[in-house]
Scaffold this motif. Structure first.
Motif, short mmCIF file in Angstrom:
data_model
loop_
_atom_site.label_atom_id
_atom_site.label_comp_id
_atom_site.label_asym_id
_atom_site.label_seq_id
_atom_site.Cartn_x
_atom_site.Cartn_y
_atom_site.Cartn_z
N VAL A 78 3.63 20.60 -5.90
CA VAL A 78 4.03 20.23 -4.54
C VAL A 78 2.86 19.54 -3.85
CG1 VAL A 78 5.69 22.12 -4.34
CG2 VAL A 78 3.32 22.48 -3.59
N ILE A 79 3.17 18.73 -2.85
CA ILE A 79 2.12 18.08 -2.06
C ILE A 79 1.50 19.13 -1.14
CG2 ILE A 79 1.62 16.35 -0.31
CD1 ILE A 79 3.89 14.66 -1.46
N LEU A 80 0.17 19.26 -1.24
CA LEU A 80 -0.54 20.25 -0.45
C LEU A 80 -1.45 19.63 0.61
CD1 LEU A 80 -1.42 22.66 -3.40
CD2 LEU A 80 0.24 23.08 -1.58
N VAL A 81 -1.99 18.44 0.32
CA VAL A 81 -2.86 17.77 1.29
C VAL A 81 -2.49 16.29 1.32
CG1 VAL A 81 -5.23 17.14 1.90
CG2 VAL A 81 -4.76 19.39 0.90
N GLU A 82 -2.32 15.76 2.52
CA GLU A 82 -1.99 14.35 2.70
C GLU A 82 -2.44 13.91 4.08
OE1 GLU A 82 2.32 13.67 2.93
OE2 GLU A 82 2.58 15.79 3.47
N GLY A 83 -2.46 12.59 4.29
CA GLY A 83 -2.73 12.08 5.63
C GLY A 83 -4.16 11.77 5.96
N ASP A 84 -5.11 12.16 5.13
CA ASP A 84 -6.51 11.81 5.38
C ASP A 84 -6.65 10.30 5.22
OD1 ASP A 84 -9.26 11.41 5.37
OD2 ASP A 84 -9.70 13.08 4.03
N PRO A 85 -7.25 9.60 6.20
CA PRO A 85 -7.41 8.14 6.06
C PRO A 85 -8.10 7.71 4.78
CG PRO A 85 -7.89 8.82 8.31
CD PRO A 85 -7.72 10.08 7.52
N VAL A 86 -8.95 8.56 4.23
CA VAL A 86 -9.65 8.19 3.00
C VAL A 86 -8.68 8.05 1.82
CG1 VAL A 86 -10.17 10.51 2.08
CG2 VAL A 86 -11.78 8.63 1.70
N LEU A 87 -7.48 8.59 1.97
CA LEU A 87 -6.50 8.54 0.89
C LEU A 87 -5.61 7.29 0.94
CD1 LEU A 87 -5.40 12.30 0.80
CD2 LEU A 87 -7.12 11.14 -0.60
N PHE A 88 -5.93 6.38 1.84
CA PHE A 88 -5.22 5.10 1.91
C PHE A 88 -5.35 4.38 0.57
CE2 PHE A 88 -5.37 0.49 3.17
CZ PHE A 88 -4.03 0.37 3.55
N ASN A 89 -4.26 3.74 0.11
CA ASN A 89 -4.22 3.20 -1.25
C ASN A 89 -3.62 1.79 -1.29
OD1 ASN A 89 -4.26 3.09 -4.10
ND2 ASN A 89 -2.23 4.04 -4.26
N PRO A 90 -4.43 0.75 -1.02
CA PRO A 90 -3.91 -0.63 -1.02
C PRO A 90 -3.90 -1.24 -2.43
CG PRO A 90 -6.20 -0.62 -0.35
CD PRO A 90 -5.84 0.81 -0.59
N TYR A 91 -2.93 -2.13 -2.64
CA TYR A 91 -2.78 -2.84 -3.91
C TYR A 91 -3.02 -4.33 -3.70
CZ TYR A 91 -0.55 1.28 -6.02
OH TYR A 91 -0.29 2.54 -6.52
N GLY A 92 -3.69 -4.96 -4.66
CA GLY A 92 -3.92 -6.40 -4.60
C GLY A 92 -3.56 -7.06 -5.92
N VAL A 93 -3.24 -8.34 -5.85
CA VAL A 93 -2.92 -9.12 -7.04
C VAL A 93 -3.95 -10.23 -7.17
CG1 VAL A 93 -1.29 -10.65 -5.83
CG2 VAL A 93 -1.08 -10.31 -8.30
N ILE A 94 -4.42 -10.46 -8.39
CA ILE A 94 -5.51 -11.42 -8.62
C ILE A 94 -5.16 -12.34 -9.79
CG2 ILE A 94 -7.95 -11.71 -9.19
CD1 ILE A 94 -8.45 -8.90 -8.11
N ALA A 95 -5.34 -13.65 -9.57
CA ALA A 95 -5.21 -14.62 -10.66
C ALA A 95 -6.54 -14.67 -11.41
CB ALA A 95 -4.85 -15.99 -10.11
N TYR A 111 0.84 -1.19 0.00
CA TYR A 111 0.00 0.00 0.00
C TYR A 111 0.88 1.24 0.00
CZ TYR A 111 0.91 0.24 5.08
OH TYR A 111 1.52 0.31 6.31
N ASN A 112 0.29 2.33 -0.39
CA ASN A 112 0.86 3.65 -0.13
C ASN A 112 -0.32 4.59 0.08
OD1 ASN A 112 0.01 4.13 -2.77
ND2 ASN A 112 2.06 4.38 -3.60
N ASP A 113 -0.22 5.83 -0.33
CA ASP A 113 -1.37 6.71 -0.15
C ASP A 113 -1.47 7.67 -1.33
OD1 ASP A 113 0.86 8.24 0.44
OD2 ASP A 113 -0.08 9.32 2.11
N PHE A 114 -2.63 8.30 -1.42
CA PHE A 114 -2.84 9.34 -2.41
C PHE A 114 -2.51 10.69 -1.77
CE2 PHE A 114 -5.88 6.06 -3.86
CZ PHE A 114 -5.46 5.93 -5.18
N VAL A 115 -2.12 11.63 -2.60
CA VAL A 115 -1.84 12.98 -2.15
C VAL A 115 -2.49 13.95 -3.13
CG1 VAL A 115 0.30 12.44 -0.93
CG2 VAL A 115 0.39 12.97 -3.38
N ILE A 116 -2.88 15.11 -2.64
CA ILE A 116 -3.38 16.17 -3.52
C ILE A 116 -2.23 17.11 -3.79
CG2 ILE A 116 -5.10 17.98 -3.87
CD1 ILE A 116 -6.86 16.57 -1.81
N VAL A 117 -1.88 17.24 -5.05
CA VAL A 117 -0.76 18.10 -5.42
C VAL A 117 -1.27 19.27 -6.25
CG1 VAL A 117 0.86 16.17 -5.38
CG2 VAL A 117 -0.24 16.80 -7.54
N GLY A 118 -0.48 20.34 -6.28
CA GLY A 118 -0.87 21.52 -7.04
C GLY A 118 0.27 22.52 -7.06
#
Length: 296
Positions: A226-243, A123-130
């Motif tokens: 530049v990163i302007l907003v980060e850290g909101d739990p809604v921006l959590f970004n998990p990755y999955g792998v599927i066969a 996982y990582n996270d999303f950020v709002i940049v501008g």
């Protein structure tokens, strides 16, 4: 008149003699029937991986895939598109395995029977940049939804992926949380991958939502965003792998897909993911999250 007739007669005789001297040719053979093209051979030494653009644009796949190719003795054909398109490739039986980041879409994919095995990867996270000048004044916003509301109120340019990707899916969820249906000249739907959207946003001094890994990788090439907003739990970004369900296509490499999944969730590869980006940015671009890693 008699002379002309004689000449004509001699000419006719000469033509007949020349024709008689030509070798007798066999009748032309009938054209051969067109052959059917050879059908693709299942297991022809390759694995088709459909994945989100962030795993490609961040450089992660270039860093880890050669190890799998060497171990398995196969080539990995990477199709880097949005999560929605990746899942569609799997649904249509045009990929062996998918690596994506939109859990709600992944769960729906599994429930519909398009996939047969799903594992957490990272996982990582999303950020709002501008732009650093921050014309909409979003820096310091408590939530992503608050930031989006300020962007809409200011009519500041915002570049959307617009491609049904995992990032686009998350962006739409944030707009929904903000109670806003984005529209107007300020809202630009690009229909492009993350790298291209960051380039557009940089050129237009616009805001956008990005996964952190692709944004940080882009800073190596140079960007004014530049990163302007980060850290909101809604921006959590998990990755999955599927066969992908092998019933979709007889050419699907089910065993190879499971071998790939076992490999990417294994501790040695999870450790490589944990170290990816540390030298360049002082932090990993992704955090390992397989069951094996969590239980180590």
């Amino acid at each position: 008149m008699r002379h002309k007739t004689l000449v004509a007669g001699l000419g006719l005789l000469l033509t007949l003699l020349l024709a008689a001297c030509q070798p007798i040719q066999a009748p032309a053979a009938a054209p051969a029937a067109a052959q059917e093209p050879a059908a693709p051979v299942p297991g022809a030494g390759r694995l088709i991986l459909a994945t989100t653009t962030s795993t490609q644009d961040s450089g992660l796949l270039d860093a880890i895939l050669p190890d799998f190719e060497a171990q398995a003795g196969v080539a990995v054909d990477v199709i880097a598109v949005g999560t929605g398109q990746s899942l569609k490739l799997g649904e249509d039986g045009n990929a062996d395995v998918v690596l994506v980041h939109a859990r709600n879409l992944e769960d729906a994919f599994m429930q519909a029977g398009h996939g047969v095995r799903r594992e957490d990867v990272m996982y990582n996270d999303f950020v709002i940049v501008g732009p650093a000048g921050d014309p909409a004044g979003i820096q310091g916003s408590a939530t992503a939804a608050e930031a989006f509301a300020k962007i809409a109120e200011a009519g500041a340019p915002f570049v959307s992926r617009g491609d049904e990707s995992g990032t686009h899916n998350k962006e739409l969820a944030v707009w929904k949380e903000a109670g806003i249906e984005p529209s107007g000249d300020w809202y630009i739907s690009a229909g492009q991958g993350m790298g291209a959207v960051l380039t557009m946003a940089n050129e237009q001094q616009a805001y956008t939502l990005s996964d952190r890994a692709t944004y940080l990788a882009r800073t190596l090439e140079g960007t004014d965003l530049v990163i302007l907003v980060e850290g909101d739990p809604v921006l959590f970004n998990p990755y999955g792998v599927i066969a992908v369900n092998p019933g979709k296509n007889p050419a699907i490499q089910a065993d190879l897909a499971n071998q790939f999944i076992d490999w990417i969730i294994s501790l040695p590869v999870q450790e490589k993911i944990a170290q990816f980006g540390v030298d360049e940015f002082g932090q990993p671009l992704f955090t390992p999250d397989s069951a094996a890693w969590r239980n180590r």
